[in-house]
Design an enzyme around this catalytic site. Sequence first.
Site, PDB file in Angstrom:
ATOM      1  N   CYS A 178      -3.990   0.463  -2.520  1.00  0.00           N
ATOM      2  CA  CYS A 178      -3.781  -0.767  -1.749  1.00  0.00           C
ATOM      3  C   CYS A 178      -2.697  -1.632  -2.383  1.00  0.00           C
ATOM      4  O   CYS A 178      -2.404  -1.527  -3.575  1.00  0.00           O
ATOM      5  CB  CYS A 178      -5.063  -1.594  -1.719  1.00  0.00           C
ATOM      6  SG  CYS A 178      -6.335  -0.946  -0.646  1.00  0.00           S
TER       7      CYS A 178
ATOM      8  N   ASN B 267       0.840  -1.190   0.000  1.00  0.00           N
ATOM      9  CA  ASN B 267       0.000   0.000   0.000  1.00  0.00           C
ATOM     10  C   ASN B 267       0.882   1.249   0.000  1.00  0.00           C
ATOM     11  O   ASN B 267       1.941   1.288   0.637  1.00  0.00           O
ATOM     12  CB  ASN B 267      -0.994   0.012   1.161  1.00  0.00           C
ATOM     13  CG  ASN B 267      -0.369  -0.237   2.511  1.00  0.00           C
ATOM     14  OD1 ASN B 267       0.661  -0.883   2.633  1.00  0.00           O
ATOM     15  ND2 ASN B 267      -1.006   0.278   3.556  1.00  0.00           N
TER      16      ASN B 267
ATOM     17  N   CYS C  49     -10.494  -3.410  -3.824  1.00  0.00           N
ATOM     18  CA  CYS C  49      -9.594  -4.412  -4.419  1.00  0.00           C
ATOM     19  C   CYS C  49     -10.382  -5.605  -4.947  1.00  0.00           C
ATOM     20  O   CYS C  49     -10.059  -6.164  -5.997  1.00  0.00           O
ATOM     21  CB  CYS C  49      -8.557  -4.863  -3.408  1.00  0.00           C
ATOM     22  SG  CYS C  49      -7.330  -3.583  -3.096  1.00  0.00           S
TER      23      CYS C  49
ATOM     24  N   CYS D 187      -9.829  -5.333   0.587  1.00  0.00           N
ATOM     25  CA  CYS D 187     -10.910  -4.358   0.788  1.00  0.00           C
ATOM     26  C   CYS D 187     -11.885  -4.448  -0.391  1.00  0.00           C
ATOM     27  O   CYS D 187     -11.602  -5.092  -1.411  1.00  0.00           O
ATOM     28  CB  CYS D 187     -10.351  -2.952   0.937  1.00  0.00           C
ATOM     29  SG  CYS D 187      -9.881  -2.178  -0.625  1.00  0.00           S
TER      30      CYS D 187
ATOM     31  N   GLU E 296       0.324   5.202   0.608  1.00  0.00           N
ATOM     32  CA  GLU E 296      -0.651   6.198   1.052  1.00  0.00           C
ATOM     33  C   GLU E 296      -0.269   7.588   0.564  1.00  0.00           C
ATOM     34  O   GLU E 296       0.909   7.888   0.347  1.00  0.00           O
ATOM     35  CB  GLU E 296      -0.769   6.156   2.574  1.00  0.00           C
ATOM     36  CG  GLU E 296      -1.328   4.818   3.022  1.00  0.00           C
ATOM     37  CD  GLU E 296      -1.547   4.715   4.513  1.00  0.00           C
ATOM     38  OE1 GLU E 296      -1.101   5.606   5.264  1.00  0.00           O
ATOM     39  OE2 GLU E 296      -2.175   3.719   4.937  1.00  0.00           O
TER      40      GLU E 296
ATOM     41  N   GLU F 140      -2.836  -4.828  -3.175  1.00  0.00           N
ATOM     42  CA  GLU F 140      -3.325  -5.719  -4.233  1.00  0.00           C
ATOM     43  C   GLU F 140      -3.426  -4.993  -5.572  1.00  0.00           C
ATOM     44  O   GLU F 140      -3.031  -5.510  -6.622  1.00  0.00           O
ATOM     45  CB  GLU F 140      -4.718  -6.266  -3.884  1.00  0.00           C
ATOM     46  CG  GLU F 140      -4.792  -7.017  -2.568  1.00  0.00           C
ATOM     47  CD  GLU F 140      -5.172  -6.126  -1.391  1.00  0.00           C
ATOM     48  OE1 GLU F 140      -4.546  -5.056  -1.219  1.00  0.00           O
ATOM     49  OE2 GLU F 140      -6.078  -6.491  -0.635  1.00  0.00           O
TER      50      GLU F 140
HETATM   51  N1  THU Z   1      -5.046  -1.782   2.503  1.00  0.00           N
HETATM   52  C1  THU Z   1      -4.466  -2.592   1.564  1.00  0.00           C
HETATM   53  O1  THU Z   1      -3.367  -2.317   1.118  1.00  0.00           O
HETATM   54  N2  THU Z   1      -5.151  -3.684   1.141  1.00  0.00           N
HETATM   55  C2  THU Z   1      -6.369  -4.056   1.624  1.00  0.00           C
HETATM   56  O2  THU Z   1      -7.034  -4.907   1.060  1.00  0.00           O
HETATM   57  C3  THU Z   1      -6.853  -3.425   2.859  1.00  0.00           C
HETATM   58  C4  THU Z   1      -6.385  -2.006   3.022  1.00  0.00           C
HETATM   59  C5  THU Z   1      -4.313  -0.599   2.960  1.00  0.00           C
HETATM   60  C6  THU Z   1      -4.812   0.690   2.373  1.00  0.00           C
HETATM   61  C7  THU Z   1      -4.439   1.689   3.433  1.00  0.00           C
HETATM   62  O3  THU Z   1      -3.132   2.113   3.198  1.00  0.00           O
HETATM   63  C8  THU Z   1      -4.494   0.907   4.723  1.00  0.00           C
HETATM   64  O4  THU Z   1      -4.434  -0.460   4.357  1.00  0.00           O
HETATM   65  C9  THU Z   1      -5.741   1.141   5.540  1.00  0.00           C
HETATM   66  O5  THU Z   1      -6.881   1.077   4.777  1.00  0.00           O
END
Ligand code: THU
Length: 258
Positions: free
Chosen positions: A182, A171, A221, A218, A173, A184
């Site tokens: 994210c 991820n 994704c 999430c 940000e 994925e």
């Molecule tokens: N996140 C992911 O990278 N993958 C997921 O499927 C769940 C969420 C990350 C995005 C963000 O940086 C942090 O987790 C919180 O949402």
Amino acid sequence: MVSTLKAQLSRYLKRAYVPYSHHPEAALVLLSDGYWIPGVRVENASFSLTIPALQNALTTAVALGRRDVVAVLLSEPLDLSMQALLEGFQDGLFSSRFSMENDQFLMATSCSKLPTPQGELSPFWAKQISDATAGIQEARQVAARAHAPVSLFPVGCLLQLEAGWCIPGVNVEHPDWTRTLCAERNAIGTALSYGYNSDQWRALYLSCVRDVARTTPCGACRQVLVEHSPELQIWQDRQLVPEMLSAASLLPGFFVLQ
Ligand code: THU
């Protein structure tokens, strides 16, 4: 030199996944040693999940453990939205600061003389994976490359190709939370940019290292995963024995645009 890279850009345009707009876009990130990373536009039927080429290339650099970006080339003039994306990455993510050279090519300033282009950086994780447990173990290692200063919730994944090699994703940000990507989707964007389409994907190993027992993709994704590969095996970190579900079973009754 710039012409070498420009020629590459037009090659990458063909890899853009743009079934809705039919308007391909590509970006290329040049690293301090002359290797480069491609990024293509990846659209989605849930339109706002579309990954712009520039974001795809920059987030791939992070997942590949390379933050020494010295130049960025774009197939399109830099618009305000992409300027905002870059500005958000100025504070602490990449080692260089960016400044606009002209509206087509955006160059970082800290490097006065650009390196000679060497070739495309390999997108693969160094270790091969023998089984799901090993895949999860490695996905936990990948998470160390995440950029998660807002949530402090690093995530790592590996997208394994039929040939056995894996593409990492983390991820990344952004201060404007809507531009966070994210792990994925980062890996999916990388695979497509490097020309590995979903018919070559075998499995995805995912670890939310701060809360492994609740590791799961999430909603955003899930939508992107099913659009490319509904039958893809998604292995989720469960501390001891990883849990596998197909992308489609994670999003029952999912929407696709035929
Ligand atoms: N996140 C992911 O990278 N993958 C997921 O499927 C769940 C969420 C990350 C995005 C963000 O940086 C942090 O987790 C919180 O949402």
